[in-house]
Design an enzyme around this catalytic site. Structure first.
Site, short mmCIF file in Angstrom:
data_model
loop_
_atom_site.label_atom_id
_atom_site.label_comp_id
_atom_site.label_asym_id
_atom_site.label_seq_id
_atom_site.Cartn_x
_atom_site.Cartn_y
_atom_site.Cartn_z
N HIS A 1 14.88 30.73 -1.10
CA HIS A 1 14.92 30.03 -2.40
C HIS A 1 15.12 31.07 -3.49
CE1 HIS A 1 14.19 26.90 -5.25
NE2 HIS A 1 12.94 27.22 -5.53
N ASP B 1 11.22 24.35 -1.11
CA ASP B 1 12.55 24.47 -1.75
C ASP B 1 13.31 25.58 -1.04
OD1 ASP B 1 11.65 22.62 -3.55
OD2 ASP B 1 11.84 23.91 -5.33
N ASP C 1 6.79 22.94 -10.50
CA ASP C 1 6.77 21.58 -9.93
C ASP C 1 5.98 21.52 -8.62
OD1 ASP C 1 8.99 23.10 -9.03
OD2 ASP C 1 10.11 21.34 -8.39
N HIS D 1 12.46 15.35 -3.10
CA HIS D 1 12.71 16.39 -4.10
C HIS D 1 14.19 16.41 -4.48
CE1 HIS D 1 13.05 20.43 -5.85
NE2 HIS D 1 11.75 20.58 -5.82
ZN LIG Z 1 10.93 22.38 -6.60
ZN LIG Z 2 11.53 25.99 -6.57
#
Ligand SMILES: [Zn+2]
Ligand SMILES: [Zn+2]
Length: 322
Positions: free
Chosen positions: A146, A217, A73, A275
């Site tokens: 993450h 993220d 993404d 997000h």
């Molecule tokens: Zn993401």
């Molecule tokens: Zn991610």
């Protein structure tokens, strides 16, 4: 638009604000920070090219792309953007920064452009630290928590001098003309009689730096809190609400509450949450949860624009309110 001193310094364009799966109204993540004629892109999810075009950002501007991590993404739009730029005849070089795995990934994408790219692309595999500086805007990467190697980015603008004071310049004998411009730009000058004049002699003290922090993220982590400390704007992922905090922990994300806690403890000026999972539809529950902890929170929406003044004031436009 971006300008030098006095007016708007930084313009932030939210091209995509969805998390993981794009929806009818929200594209994959991508944000462009515009400063002094540069387009600095943060992440490049699927179909960023069309959002970029619709936002009228200019395909032949000075540009670099900062990738937070290698999840689809955040990177699936790179191939399309490179293709678009090539078909439209971009000539300015492009620099891309991110985890080292980005180097073969970009090569693979370039190989799909059958006539080849029309511009030079350089890809840098990075570590935490200061990456570069464009026109007094410093870009620093910091590692976040993450899944796999992931970075957040801190963008700090420091005006090189305070306001130029023409009366003071006249008083100490600097003739009106190019020397004034040099002093206003923070450069020392020498008068014909040999006297050295420092910009500090004819300008007010430097204003506070402006800081924008993008999380990519991540779970809440100390490197993020440290980077966000005193930021004017914190752009944070908020993938889940607290009812799914177990998923946030397991998958390496923030809840809206944890994003707001970071904003509060780091005393940021404004929190922009982005997000978030499609399960929250228009995101009202995400916004409510964050605002309960940090009231100066807004929810990012595709094509939202935010301008940051030299004095740290923000103005938001194209903002979806319901
Ligand atoms: Zn993401
Ligand atoms: Zn991610």
């Amino acid at each position: 638009m971006t300008d030098s001193y006095g007016g708007i310094v930084i313009d932030i364009v939210f091209l995509g604000t969805g998390g993981s799966i794009p929806t009818a109204g929200r594209n994959h993540p991508s944000i462009v920070v515009r400063h002094s004629g540069w387009n600095l892109m943060l992440d490049c999810g699927e179909d960023t090219q069309r959002q970029f075009e619709m936002a009228g950002l200019g395909q032949n501007k000075k540009m670099c792309i900062l990738i937070s991590h290698m999840h689809g993404d955040h990177v699936l739009g790179l191939g399309g953007l490179l293709l678009r730029f090539s078909l439209l005849g971009r000539i300015k070089p492009l620099e891309i920064y991110g985890p080292p795995e980005l180097i073969p990934y970009v090569k693979m994408n370039q190989a799909t452009i059958n006539l080849g790219t029309t511009f030079k692309t350089t890809v840098y595999g990075i570590k935490s630290g200061i990456l570069f500086n464009v026109d007094n805007l410093q870009i620093r990467a910091f590692e976040v928590d993450h899944r796999g190697l992931a970075f957040g980015y801190e963008l700090t603008y420091q005006r090189p001098t305070g306001e130029f004071n023409p009366e003071e310049a006249k008083k100490i004998g600097v003739p009106k003309g190019p020397l004034w411009g040099k002093l206003a730009d923070g450069k020392s000058v020498k008068l014909v009689n040999g006297t050295e004049i420092s910009p500090d002699d004819v300008t007010s003290p430097k204003p506070q730096p402006l800081k924008i922090v993008y999380t990519g993220d991540t779970r809440p982590c100390d490197t993020l809190r440290e980077a966000a400390n005193g930021a004017n704007v914190l752009i944070s992922e908020a993938m889940y609400s607290s009812e799914h905090s177990d998923l946030a922990e397991e998958r390496g994300h923030m809840t809206a509450a944890s994003a707001a806690q970071v904003a509060k403890s780091s005393r940021v000026g404004m929190l922009v949450v982005t997000h978030y999972s499609p399960r929250y539809e228009i995101g009202q529950s995400i916004l409510d949860e964050a605002q309960a902890i940090f009231p100066n929170t807004i929810l990012a929406s595709d094509m939202m624009r935010m301008k940051l003044n030299a004095d740290g004031k923000t103005m938001v436009s194209n903002h979806r309110t319901g």
